[in-house]
Motif scaffolding. Structure first.
Motif, PDB file in Angstrom:
ATOM      1  N   SER A  93       4.157   1.464   2.560  1.00 26.69           N
ATOM      2  CA  SER A  93       3.751   0.530   1.498  1.00 26.69           C
ATOM      3  C   SER A  93       4.970  -0.147   0.897  1.00 26.69           C
ATOM      4  O   SER A  93       4.941  -1.343   0.581  1.00 26.69           O
ATOM      5  N   PHE A 131       5.740  -4.129   1.095  1.00 25.95           N
ATOM      6  CA  PHE A 131       6.079  -4.824  -0.151  1.00 25.95           C
ATOM      7  C   PHE A 131       7.370  -5.625   0.022  1.00 25.95           C
ATOM      8  O   PHE A 131       7.466  -6.782  -0.401  1.00 25.95           O
ATOM      9  N   ALA A 135       4.062 -10.246  -4.631  1.00 22.64           N
ATOM     10  CA  ALA A 135       3.506  -8.992  -4.108  1.00 22.64           C
ATOM     11  C   ALA A 135       3.488  -7.931  -5.195  1.00 22.64           C
ATOM     12  O   ALA A 135       4.264  -7.993  -6.160  1.00 22.64           O
ATOM     13  N   ARG A 136       2.592  -6.976  -5.022  1.00 22.61           N
ATOM     14  CA  ARG A 136       2.537  -5.823  -5.927  1.00 22.61           C
ATOM     15  C   ARG A 136       2.493  -4.546  -5.100  1.00 22.61           C
ATOM     16  O   ARG A 136       1.986  -4.519  -3.973  1.00 22.61           O
ATOM     17  N   TRP A 137       3.034  -3.511  -5.696  1.00 22.93           N
ATOM     18  CA  TRP A 137       3.035  -2.166  -5.110  1.00 22.93           C
ATOM     19  C   TRP A 137       2.004  -1.348  -5.871  1.00 22.93           C
ATOM     20  O   TRP A 137       2.085  -1.215  -7.104  1.00 22.93           O
ATOM     21  N   SER A 151      -0.169  -2.040  -0.803  1.00 24.59           N
ATOM     22  CA  SER A 151       0.417  -3.252  -1.379  1.00 24.59           C
ATOM     23  C   SER A 151      -0.671  -4.282  -1.650  1.00 24.59           C
ATOM     24  O   SER A 151      -1.815  -4.149  -1.172  1.00 24.59           O
TER      25      SER A 151
END
Length: 588
Positions: free
Chosen positions: A445, A449, A459-461, A471
């Motif tokens: 992940s 990312f 983007a987000r984790w 992600s």
């Protein structure tokens, strides 16, 4: 004559055993006893001359010169009758004093776990235990734990197992001695035999901060293996001293829970900050010297492995101009390639390739007949039945080479087929993950990312508090889209509910260039990361997205949580602000 020989032997011990194995001078006989062979130690303790001389000779400073030692030797030789008188006079008092000192030393070891490290050289790299940020850290801290200790005073070896089955502790301790301890000391001891009888077991209380700190010291010394890493983690609440006040679920005052919501949220935010900081690192082995930043290295790697033409079409400036259906199809194709390139690691042996996940071979008809005729199969020993028989031995501190890949812990496996050991360092460095192609959702992940940000996307984790990480990517016409590299899943937010999960917390962490709240969500509305010298309050770096990944209502979700909704919101704002301030510091 016998007494004279005893005197000479004691003097020789005092003359030659003036330093311990680390080269430190000793001023008392008690520390020296730990490095005297067992048979000599027992003889000395039971000799009246030793007991009577402990106050008149052994307690003297180690700086006594050779002349004085020679004088005392001559005096003892010519006055043996005087020594016998002194021995008789002081025997009872000295023996009592020695016993009291030994009892105090044993009591201190029992309470504070004051165990000697097995190495003289400590690793110089500062590695904070707050980086234990995989799902293992989400487990609450128990009160009591089982501690196995292997002690060999002859070789000055002490190894400790925390909540590790005894069979697995034996395997790890023997492996560590043969592959690490003796080679590090440049000692060749092919005759060394591991002594199972040298293992003692006791119970310790993990809610004691001093015991946890001592366990961390043993961990950093590579003297400890642990079933979990949570007891070794350092949380924000650990430095808060006494319990801090908060509002509990019912609205009253409560106590900050170690390893609770605030601690884990801070821990995951710190990991994200570390991931973003890695983007500015220079990669030494980058093929393009003009673009040797970590992000540039990732794009070059993708062009080579995924295909230059495919990668060009996946860049944000081109893909975001396509219809949303085509965007999702391109991401689906990319994640399918990702999953085949980066397989999920379970326990595959580095030596023979065996794994407990492999299907067992189909038995032959003859084998089936033999098994059916065996009415009373041989039973394993009771202690093996009670223990965990998986190949996983436990977590250990990474080696110096593994630390270069920013590994925070290393999993150790014992092959059930060939008996070989396999190390699985949990790397946090993207180049190391690319090189070894080994990981789980934590590594993959983070890598996805990094890929998304390097390709120009927002983007987000995303961290599922229970046991998973993935992600998200921001698409103009669709908003945040779920991407799971381990499942090759695109825009399937209810996937985990199909697994039977009852979600409690799913939190999304954003780096720089966050999406503004109550904004039009246009791509050109995003702030440039170089313009974050002042952090607007309308930007969120952390968001509770649990309702996006379950059909349960927020009321149902809240019933599963220990914290009130007000505490959750206050903590999210506090940690989000702290994370934004850290990003600003990293850019300066």
């Amino acid at each position: 004559m016998t007494t004279m020989c005893q005197v000479l032997i004691v003097l020789l011990v005092a003359a030659f055993v003036k330093h311990d194995v680390h080269g430190r001078k000793q001023s008392s006989p008690l520390p020296l006893i730990g490095f005297v062979p067992q048979h000599a130690k027992a003889w000395l303790k039971n000799t009246p001359l030793f007991r009577s001389s402990s106050s008149s000779f052994f307690t003297k400073s180690s700086s006594v010169n050779t002349t004085r030692s020679s004088t005392e030797t001559s005096s003892c030789t010519n006055n043996t009758s005087t020594l016998r008188t002194e021995a008789a006079a002081h025997e009872q008092a000295s023996a009592l004093k020695l016993q009291q000192e030994l009892n105090q030393q044993q009591e201190a070891e029992s309470v504070h776990l004051k165990l000697n490290p097995i190495r003289e050289e400590q690793d110089q790299q500062e590695e904070t235990e707050s980086s234990f940020s995989d799902t293992d850290a989400a487990v609450g801290l128990g009160q009591a734990a089982t501690l196995h200790t292997y002690s060999d005073s002859e070789y000055n070896i002490i190894l400790v197992g925390l909540n590790t089955p005894l069979r697995k502790f034996h395997a790890w301790a023997n492996y560590t001695i043969q592959t690490s301890i003796l080679p590090d000391r440049q000692q060749q001891h092919p005759e060394y035999k591991y002594k199972t009888q040298s293992v003692t077991t006791k119970t310790v209380q993990l809610d004691d901060g001093k015991i946890r700190e001592e366990l961390r010291r043993l961990w950093r010394s590579r003297c400890l293996i642990s079933e979990r890493t949570e007891p070794l983690a350092v949380y924000a609440s650990d430095g808060a001293g006494a319990a801090s006040s908060k509002h509990n679920k019912d609205g009253g005052d409560g106590v900050e829970k170690r390893g609770g919501f605030a601690d884990l949220l801070t821990l995951y935010a710190d990991r994200l900050a570390g991931i973003v900081a890695d983007e500015s690192e220079i990669v030494d082995d980058a093929s393009n010297e003009e673009n040797n930043s970590s992000n540039g290295f990732l794009i070059d790697w993708l062009k080579k492995e995924y295909g230059e033409q495919k990668m060009e079409g996946l860049m944000a400036d081109k893909l975001l101009e396509l219809p949303v259906e085509e965007q999702l199809l391109k991401f689906q194709h990319f994640l399918g390639w990702f999953r085949s390139t980066f397989p999920y690691y379970y326990d595959r042996c580095d030596h023979c390739g065996a794994s407990t996940r492999d299907k067992p071979p189909i038995p032959s008809p003859q084998r089936k007949r033999e098994e059916s005729n065996n009415l009373q199969p041989e039973q394993p020993p009771p202690e093996e039945v009670e223990e965990d028989n998986s190949t996983f031995l436990g977590y250990t501190y990474p080696s110096p080479q593994e630390l270069k890949g920013k590994a925070t812990r290393t999993e150790l496996y014992l092959c059930h087929k060939c008996g070989s050991f396999t190390r699985f360092p949990r790397y946090n460095s993207a180049p190391f993950i690319l090189k070894h192609k080994r990981g789980r959702c934590g590594e993959y992940s983070m890598l996805l990312f990094r890929f998304l940000r390097a390709a120009g996307y927002e983007a987000r984790w995303v961290v599922d508090w229970s046991d998973h990480v993935w992600s998200e990517v921001y698409l103009r016409e669709k908003g945040w889209v779920h991407l799971d590299p381990c499942e090759a899943a695109v825009d399937e937010p209810l996937l985990y509910q199909k697994w039977g999960k009852e979600q409690t917390y799913i939190i999304a962490f954003c780096a720089t260039d966050p999406i503004p709240r109550n904004a039009s969500h246009k791509h050109h509305d995003q702030p440039n990361k170089n313009q974050l010298s002042v952090l607007p309050s309308r930007y969120d770096f952390i968001e509770d997205v649990t309702t996006m990944y379950t059909s349960d209502s927020i009321e149902t979700i809240q019933k599963r949580r220990e914290e009130s909704s007000q505490i959750i919101q206050d903590t999210l704002r506090k940690v989000s602000k702290r994370l934004g301030e850290r990003f600003i510091q990293q850019q300066q």
